[in-house]
Design an enzyme around this catalytic site. Sequence first.
Site, PDB file in Angstrom:
ATOM      1  N   ASP A  65     -71.911  28.502 -19.909  1.00 26.03           N
ATOM      2  CA  ASP A  65     -70.770  28.602 -20.814  1.00 26.03           C
ATOM      3  C   ASP A  65     -70.770  29.951 -21.540  1.00 26.03           C
ATOM      4  O   ASP A  65     -71.818  30.440 -21.976  1.00 26.03           O
ATOM      5  CB  ASP A  65     -70.794  27.463 -21.837  1.00 26.03           C
ATOM      6  CG  ASP A  65     -69.425  27.247 -22.452  1.00 26.03           C
ATOM      7  OD1 ASP A  65     -69.092  27.971 -23.409  1.00 26.03           O
ATOM      8  OD2 ASP A  65     -68.687  26.374 -21.966  1.00 26.03           O
ATOM      9  N   THR A 124     -61.226  38.818 -34.207  1.00 25.45           N
ATOM     10  CA  THR A 124     -61.257  37.395 -33.855  1.00 25.45           C
ATOM     11  C   THR A 124     -62.172  37.111 -32.669  1.00 25.45           C
ATOM     12  O   THR A 124     -62.478  35.952 -32.382  1.00 25.45           O
ATOM     13  CB  THR A 124     -59.841  36.900 -33.521  1.00 25.45           C
ATOM     14  OG1 THR A 124     -59.268  37.758 -32.528  1.00 25.45           O
ATOM     15  CG2 THR A 124     -58.957  36.904 -34.769  1.00 25.45           C
ATOM     16  N   GLU A 181     -58.473  27.231 -18.970  1.00 26.98           N
ATOM     17  CA  GLU A 181     -57.630  26.075 -19.308  1.00 26.98           C
ATOM     18  C   GLU A 181     -56.346  26.484 -20.040  1.00 26.98           C
ATOM     19  O   GLU A 181     -56.053  26.010 -21.137  1.00 26.98           O
ATOM     20  CB  GLU A 181     -58.437  25.062 -20.118  1.00 26.98           C
ATOM     21  CG  GLU A 181     -59.655  24.557 -19.343  1.00 26.98           C
ATOM     22  CD  GLU A 181     -60.500  23.546 -20.099  1.00 26.98           C
ATOM     23  OE1 GLU A 181     -60.248  23.314 -21.295  1.00 26.98           O
ATOM     24  OE2 GLU A 181     -61.445  22.986 -19.486  1.00 26.98           O
ATOM     25  N   VAL A 212     -48.179  19.072 -12.418  1.00 23.22           N
ATOM     26  CA  VAL A 212     -47.917  19.784 -11.171  1.00 23.22           C
ATOM     27  C   VAL A 212     -46.904  20.899 -11.376  1.00 23.22           C
ATOM     28  O   VAL A 212     -47.059  22.003 -10.831  1.00 23.22           O
ATOM     29  CB  VAL A 212     -47.441  18.804 -10.080  1.00 23.22           C
ATOM     30  CG1 VAL A 212     -46.991  19.560  -8.837  1.00 23.22           C
ATOM     31  CG2 VAL A 212     -48.554  17.824  -9.726  1.00 23.22           C
ATOM     32  N   HIS A 228     -60.682  22.100 -13.547  1.00 17.79           N
ATOM     33  CA  HIS A 228     -61.833  21.511 -14.224  1.00 17.79           C
ATOM     34  C   HIS A 228     -61.740  19.997 -14.170  1.00 17.79           C
ATOM     35  O   HIS A 228     -60.639  19.441 -14.157  1.00 17.79           O
ATOM     36  CB  HIS A 228     -61.891  21.967 -15.683  1.00 17.79           C
ATOM     37  CG  HIS A 228     -62.106  23.437 -15.844  1.00 17.79           C
ATOM     38  ND1 HIS A 228     -62.051  24.077 -17.058  1.00 17.79           N
ATOM     39  CD2 HIS A 228     -62.386  24.401 -14.925  1.00 17.79           C
ATOM     40  CE1 HIS A 228     -62.288  25.371 -16.893  1.00 17.79           C
ATOM     41  NE2 HIS A 228     -62.481  25.587 -15.603  1.00 17.79           N
ATOM     42  N   GLU A 281     -65.564  23.948 -12.971  1.00 19.65           N
ATOM     43  CA  GLU A 281     -66.250  23.466 -14.172  1.00 19.65           C
ATOM     44  C   GLU A 281     -66.135  21.957 -14.178  1.00 19.65           C
ATOM     45  O   GLU A 281     -65.039  21.410 -14.140  1.00 19.65           O
ATOM     46  CB  GLU A 281     -65.635  24.057 -15.441  1.00 19.65           C
ATOM     47  CG  GLU A 281     -66.336  23.590 -16.729  1.00 19.65           C
ATOM     48  CD  GLU A 281     -65.643  24.079 -17.989  1.00 19.65           C
ATOM     49  OE1 GLU A 281     -65.294  25.280 -18.058  1.00 19.65           O
ATOM     50  OE2 GLU A 281     -65.431  23.259 -18.904  1.00 19.65           O
ATOM     51  N   GLY A 318     -66.280  18.103 -24.140  1.00 26.59           N
ATOM     52  CA  GLY A 318     -66.731  18.230 -25.518  1.00 26.59           C
ATOM     53  C   GLY A 318     -68.234  18.403 -25.631  1.00 26.59           C
ATOM     54  O   GLY A 318     -68.837  17.999 -26.630  1.00 26.59           O
ATOM     55  N   GLY A 319     -68.833  19.000 -24.612  1.00 26.09           N
ATOM     56  CA  GLY A 319     -70.278  19.192 -24.624  1.00 26.09           C
ATOM     57  C   GLY A 319     -71.058  18.026 -24.058  1.00 26.09           C
ATOM     58  O   GLY A 319     -72.290  18.034 -24.074  1.00 26.09           O
ATOM     59  N   TYR A 333     -74.616  17.957 -21.387  1.00 22.18           N
ATOM     60  CA  TYR A 333     -74.393  17.716 -19.962  1.00 22.18           C
ATOM     61  C   TYR A 333     -75.131  18.701 -19.066  1.00 22.18           C
ATOM     62  O   TYR A 333     -74.809  18.853 -17.894  1.00 22.18           O
ATOM     63  CB  TYR A 333     -72.913  17.714 -19.619  1.00 22.18           C
ATOM     64  CG  TYR A 333     -72.045  18.787 -20.235  1.00 22.18           C
ATOM     65  CD1 TYR A 333     -72.506  20.078 -20.465  1.00 22.18           C
ATOM     66  CD2 TYR A 333     -70.727  18.494 -20.580  1.00 22.18           C
ATOM     67  CE1 TYR A 333     -71.690  21.054 -21.006  1.00 22.18           C
ATOM     68  CE2 TYR A 333     -69.893  19.458 -21.137  1.00 22.18           C
ATOM     69  CZ  TYR A 333     -70.389  20.735 -21.351  1.00 22.18           C
ATOM     70  OH  TYR A 333     -69.573  21.699 -21.891  1.00 22.18           O
TER      71      TYR A 333
END
Length: 483
Positions: free
Chosen positions: A63, A111, A174, A223, A243, A292, A298-299, A339
């Site tokens: 990541d 940022t 994403e 789609v 993903h 991915e 969410g981890g 994960y």
Amino acid sequence: MIRLLLFSVCFTVTTFQYAYGNNGNFSRLYERFLVDGNTVTVTIDSHHAIHTVSDKFVSLTLDSSQLKYGLRHFHSGLKKIRNLAKGLAPAYLRVGGTAADSLSFKSGPSTDFIMDERELDTLYHFARDVGWDMIFDLNLLHRHHGEWDSTNAESLMKYAASKGYRFHLELGNEPNLYERRGIHVDPAQIGRDYGKLKHLMNSIHPFNEMMLVGPAFTGSFHVDYAEKFLSTGSTYIDAMTVHQYYMDGSKAKAEDFLNPDILDNFKRLAIHRSQEALSKHSKGTKTTWVLETSSAYGGGAPVLSESFIAGFTWLDELGMAAANGIPVVARQNFVGAHYSLVANDNPLPDYWLTLLHKRLVGRKVLKVTSSEHNRHFRIYAHCSKEHGHPHGVTFFFQNMLSSEVKLNLEQYTNHYYELYILTAGGDGSLTSKTVKLNGHELHMNGDSLPTLSPVTDRVWPVKVPGHSFGFLVSPHADASACP
């Protein structure tokens, strides 16, 4: 006839029973079974391969958030980590994720966080040394007047070129979820941004020889969104990346990992949608890569995604992806979050599962057929890894039932087989962070991988314990489709 009719409603094994709906859409999705009591009988077409996956079919991710912390959680110099990584070669290492769209090379807006030359050097040398090819995800949110600003990417590429680095590129992460962050980028414009990157790659050697993949859609993409991207970007990409996650890590429960309805969503969503979109714009010239993926987003799900039970989602995804023509699947993460395959520099259960798949399962995918199907016992077949058994067949399977199932391969009952059964380690809890191979718990030998030895037998049918998964190699299957 009566027994088969009853089976379409309910599959009974000894004293345990699961009920499930009979959905004809899945009859082509999974291998189908003729069940007699608790015996599953399977046959394959050994003469024709239905797909051929990449030699890097099972790949890995790191990541981009690791770069935010100066790679201090990634101990790339440790001999143990390098040996664990080498065990999974060849593979792609996709460096990307949500943080990729907040990353700048050497300098950038306030940022963003900054990746320096040393960090790029560390990533590239690690991937090269362990036999992995890197795919680097560039920041798509560097934008100017509605278009992607390629200035920072060009700086990174020119530095890499000056060092002789060769790696592939992706742009953005994403983008179909940008709206949730209050960011609107039209998908057709993203396609044009990919064209801009492709032209830049063509102007800088060796990037003119490298792949461009993307744009990393989530499995829930629509789609029409993908089609808008492909209408302007399909000619620039070598593969469309998506993903895949099965559940929300903050809400996942143990039973979700054994739920066939949840497992089936992979084909219904990510595979079907991407293939539908590609069919209209690439005319069969492009494929979908799952670049991915893990059990829960969410981890990951604490306790669950890092334990033995996560193997049921992971192994089924590998089987389903290959059976549906997906040539590359990249596991999130090699290290980092719940994960990961490796935590605190030690392999977790999914690492051992991945290692066995790498060693035993070849590139050619075989069709498994019978007269019925069962959604809680799943089995897939490939030609065996070519250097091991040139005409052999490797089956991999999972029993999500709590009771034993007997597996019978009618074509090979006169042959001996090599069996690798994985069960939960420790006291047998499905949330164990260790795994047993044929009853023996797996651990590293210091910094080195241990020998992974099968049980060799010729007694049929094969007894598959409840809540287990594994591999069966038929070395002398004499499959004409193999190699």
